[in-house]
Design an enzyme around this catalytic site. Structure first.
Site, PDB file in Angstrom:
ATOM      1  N   HIS A 114      -0.654  -1.748   7.096  1.00 10.36           N
ATOM      2  CA  HIS A 114      -1.054  -3.151   7.298  1.00 10.36           C
ATOM      3  C   HIS A 114       0.086  -4.102   6.947  1.00 10.36           C
ATOM      4  O   HIS A 114       0.986  -3.737   6.203  1.00 10.36           O
ATOM      5  CB  HIS A 114      -2.210  -3.545   6.360  1.00 10.36           C
ATOM      6  CG  HIS A 114      -3.336  -2.591   6.289  1.00 10.36           C
ATOM      7  ND1 HIS A 114      -3.721  -1.993   5.119  1.00 10.36           N
ATOM      8  CD2 HIS A 114      -4.174  -2.140   7.252  1.00 10.36           C
ATOM      9  CE1 HIS A 114      -4.770  -1.210   5.352  1.00 10.36           C
ATOM     10  NE2 HIS A 114      -5.056  -1.271   6.636  1.00 10.36           N
ATOM     11  N   HIS A 116       0.642  -7.229   4.598  1.00 12.67           N
ATOM     12  CA  HIS A 116       0.035  -7.923   3.452  1.00 12.67           C
ATOM     13  C   HIS A 116       0.675  -9.304   3.285  1.00 12.67           C
ATOM     14  O   HIS A 116       1.746  -9.576   3.836  1.00 12.67           O
ATOM     15  CB  HIS A 116       0.174  -7.075   2.192  1.00 12.67           C
ATOM     16  CG  HIS A 116      -0.777  -5.905   2.156  1.00 12.67           C
ATOM     17  ND1 HIS A 116      -1.638  -5.656   1.134  1.00 12.67           N
ATOM     18  CD2 HIS A 116      -1.011  -4.920   3.080  1.00 12.67           C
ATOM     19  CE1 HIS A 116      -2.360  -4.566   1.398  1.00 12.67           C
ATOM     20  NE2 HIS A 116      -1.997  -4.103   2.576  1.00 12.67           N
ATOM     21  N   HIS A 131      -4.471  -8.373   2.428  1.00 10.10           N
ATOM     22  CA  HIS A 131      -4.045  -8.384   3.836  1.00 10.10           C
ATOM     23  C   HIS A 131      -3.705  -9.807   4.255  1.00 10.10           C
ATOM     24  O   HIS A 131      -4.383 -10.755   3.843  1.00 10.10           O
ATOM     25  CB  HIS A 131      -5.176  -7.866   4.746  1.00 10.10           C
ATOM     26  CG  HIS A 131      -5.361  -6.394   4.652  1.00 10.10           C
ATOM     27  ND1 HIS A 131      -6.045  -5.660   5.587  1.00 10.10           N
ATOM     28  CD2 HIS A 131      -4.904  -5.505   3.719  1.00 10.10           C
ATOM     29  CE1 HIS A 131      -6.019  -4.386   5.249  1.00 10.10           C
ATOM     30  NE2 HIS A 131      -5.352  -4.270   4.112  1.00 10.10           N
ATOM     31  N   HIS A 139     -11.613  -7.863   7.844  1.00 13.37           N
ATOM     32  CA  HIS A 139     -10.892  -6.662   8.269  1.00 13.37           C
ATOM     33  C   HIS A 139     -11.791  -5.887   9.237  1.00 13.37           C
ATOM     34  O   HIS A 139     -12.994  -5.843   9.016  1.00 13.37           O
ATOM     35  CB  HIS A 139     -10.564  -5.831   7.019  1.00 13.37           C
ATOM     36  CG  HIS A 139      -9.818  -4.593   7.301  1.00 13.37           C
ATOM     37  ND1 HIS A 139      -8.461  -4.586   7.508  1.00 13.37           N
ATOM     38  CD2 HIS A 139     -10.233  -3.310   7.445  1.00 13.37           C
ATOM     39  CE1 HIS A 139      -8.083  -3.335   7.746  1.00 13.37           C
ATOM     40  NE2 HIS A 139      -9.135  -2.556   7.719  1.00 13.37           N
ATOM     41  N   HIS A 142      -7.464  -8.726  11.081  1.00 17.59           N
ATOM     42  CA  HIS A 142      -6.251  -9.406  10.616  1.00 17.59           C
ATOM     43  C   HIS A 142      -5.098  -9.098  11.567  1.00 17.59           C
ATOM     44  O   HIS A 142      -5.071  -8.001  12.146  1.00 17.59           O
ATOM     45  CB  HIS A 142      -5.909  -8.935   9.196  1.00 17.59           C
ATOM     46  CG  HIS A 142      -7.046  -9.087   8.230  1.00 17.59           C
ATOM     47  ND1 HIS A 142      -7.389  -8.115   7.319  1.00 17.59           N
ATOM     48  CD2 HIS A 142      -7.938 -10.100   8.080  1.00 17.59           C
ATOM     49  CE1 HIS A 142      -8.436  -8.536   6.618  1.00 17.59           C
ATOM     50  NE2 HIS A 142      -8.796  -9.734   7.068  1.00 17.59           N
ATOM     51  N   ASP A 145      -3.369  -5.693  10.987  1.00 18.73           N
ATOM     52  CA  ASP A 145      -4.176  -4.468  10.843  1.00 18.73           C
ATOM     53  C   ASP A 145      -3.729  -3.489  11.917  1.00 18.73           C
ATOM     54  O   ASP A 145      -4.286  -3.458  13.019  1.00 18.73           O
ATOM     55  CB  ASP A 145      -5.677  -4.797  10.984  1.00 18.73           C
ATOM     56  CG  ASP A 145      -6.214  -5.543   9.777  1.00 18.73           C
ATOM     57  OD1 ASP A 145      -5.541  -5.523   8.728  1.00 18.73           O
ATOM     58  OD2 ASP A 145      -7.302  -6.137   9.882  1.00 18.73           O
ATOM     59  N   HIS A 181      -0.300   3.049   3.222  1.00 18.90           N
ATOM     60  CA  HIS A 181      -1.315   3.498   2.266  1.00 18.90           C
ATOM     61  C   HIS A 181      -1.425   5.014   2.183  1.00 18.90           C
ATOM     62  O   HIS A 181      -1.060   5.733   3.117  1.00 18.90           O
ATOM     63  CB  HIS A 181      -2.677   2.911   2.649  1.00 18.90           C
ATOM     64  CG  HIS A 181      -2.771   1.440   2.387  1.00 18.90           C
ATOM     65  ND1 HIS A 181      -3.226   0.934   1.196  1.00 18.90           N
ATOM     66  CD2 HIS A 181      -2.439   0.378   3.155  1.00 18.90           C
ATOM     67  CE1 HIS A 181      -3.182  -0.400   1.255  1.00 18.90           C
ATOM     68  NE2 HIS A 181      -2.697  -0.764   2.432  1.00 18.90           N
ATOM     69  N   ARG A 204      -1.301   2.096  -2.545  1.00 13.28           N
ATOM     70  CA  ARG A 204      -0.152   1.580  -1.768  1.00 13.28           C
ATOM     71  C   ARG A 204       1.060   2.454  -2.088  1.00 13.28           C
ATOM     72  O   ARG A 204       1.660   2.327  -3.142  1.00 13.28           O
ATOM     73  CB  ARG A 204       0.118   0.120  -2.144  1.00 13.28           C
ATOM     74  CG  ARG A 204      -1.097  -0.769  -1.906  1.00 13.28           C
ATOM     75  CD  ARG A 204      -0.909  -2.192  -2.378  1.00 13.28           C
ATOM     76  NE  ARG A 204      -2.120  -2.980  -2.145  1.00 13.28           N
ATOM     77  CZ  ARG A 204      -2.197  -4.290  -2.233  1.00 13.28           C
ATOM     78  NH1 ARG A 204      -1.124  -5.006  -2.555  1.00 13.28           N
ATOM     79  NH2 ARG A 204      -3.334  -4.918  -1.984  1.00 13.28           N
TER      80      ARG A 204
END
Ligand SMILES: [Cu+2]
Ligand SMILES: [Zn+2]
Length: 240
Positions: A114, A116, A131, A139, A142, A145, A181, A204
């Site tokens: 994603h 952020h 995000h 979500h 976004h 995404d 992630h 993360r």
């Protein structure tokens, strides 16, 4: 167009040299000023044309992915690059994701990536915030995404086109962070609050800050991508 510019430039340069020459007579100051203005304008247009010829007119950005500074030793150290290209300020985004360092077992897994909110890596990937969500939507709507990516033999290599994020305008992702992630994105179907905020994508692992770059990295990656595809086709043919 170029020929016209050339001749204008040549004429203006010639005229300008004549006016500034030591032994030429001092011209009428109005016309000298006009010629200097003209010369400056033609030079400006010429430089603009040459600049456009040097690149493909697209916007480019790169993000050099590094393991999160707050990661414990047991976690995989993911590195690589994410490249972005946008052919025009309102066009959809194209991206290359080339990452390695994931665990090789299981052989196949899925990882979320994603954008952020903050380009702040002072506390590793934790300080990149939630995000990036400029429109206040749930979500996975976004702009950053990017969804899930298949990891094979510890590597992730993917070209994606038509992404909603942008490198231009008020919602540009330049200066924000890309986060990789440890888990899979549930795409808002997890049935809890976290699912509609971050897709429950887990720890993360690695991140980077998106920065503007020239077209060279994209071109190199595109060449590698097509060679890779060719090699894969060849090996499939041999296997068949
Ligand atoms: Cu994320
Ligand atoms: Zn999201």
């Amino acid at each position: 167009m170029l020929a016209l510019l050339c001749s204008c430039l040549f004429l203006a340069a010639g005229a300008s040299d004549a006016w500034t020459g030591e032994d030429s007579a001092e011209p009428n100051s109005d016309s000298a000023e006009w010629i200097r203005d003209m010369y400056a304008k033609v030079t400006e247009i010429w430089q603009e044309v040459m600049q456009r010829r040097d690149d493909d007119g697209a916007l480019h950005a790169a993000c050099q992915v590094q393991p999160s500074a707050t990661l414990d030793a047991a976690q995989p150290r993911v590195t690589g690059v994410v490249l972005f290209r946008q052919l025009a300020p309102r066009a959809k985004l194209d991206a290359f994701f080339a990452l390695e360092g994931f665990p090789t077992q299981p052989n196949s897994s899925s990882r979320a990536i994603h954008v952020h909110q903050f380009g702040d890596l002072s506390q590793g990937c934790e300080s990149t915030g939630p995000h990036y969500n400029p429109l206040g939507v749930p979500h996975p709507q976004h702009p950053g995404d990017f969804g899930n990516f298949a990891v094979r033999d510890g590597s992730l290599w993917k070209y994606r086109a038509g992404l909603a994020a942008s490198l231009a305008g008020p919602h540009s992702i330049v200066g924000r962070a890309v986060v990789v992630h440890a888990g899979e994105d549930d795409l808002g179907r997890g049935g809890n609050q976290a699912s509609v905020e971050n897709g429950n994508a887990g720890r993360r692992l690695a991140c980077c800050v998106v920065g503007v770059c020239g077209p060279g990295l994209w071109e190199r990656q595109a060449r590698e991508h097509s060679e890779r595809k060719k090699r894969r086709r060849e090996s499939e043919c041999k296997a068949a």
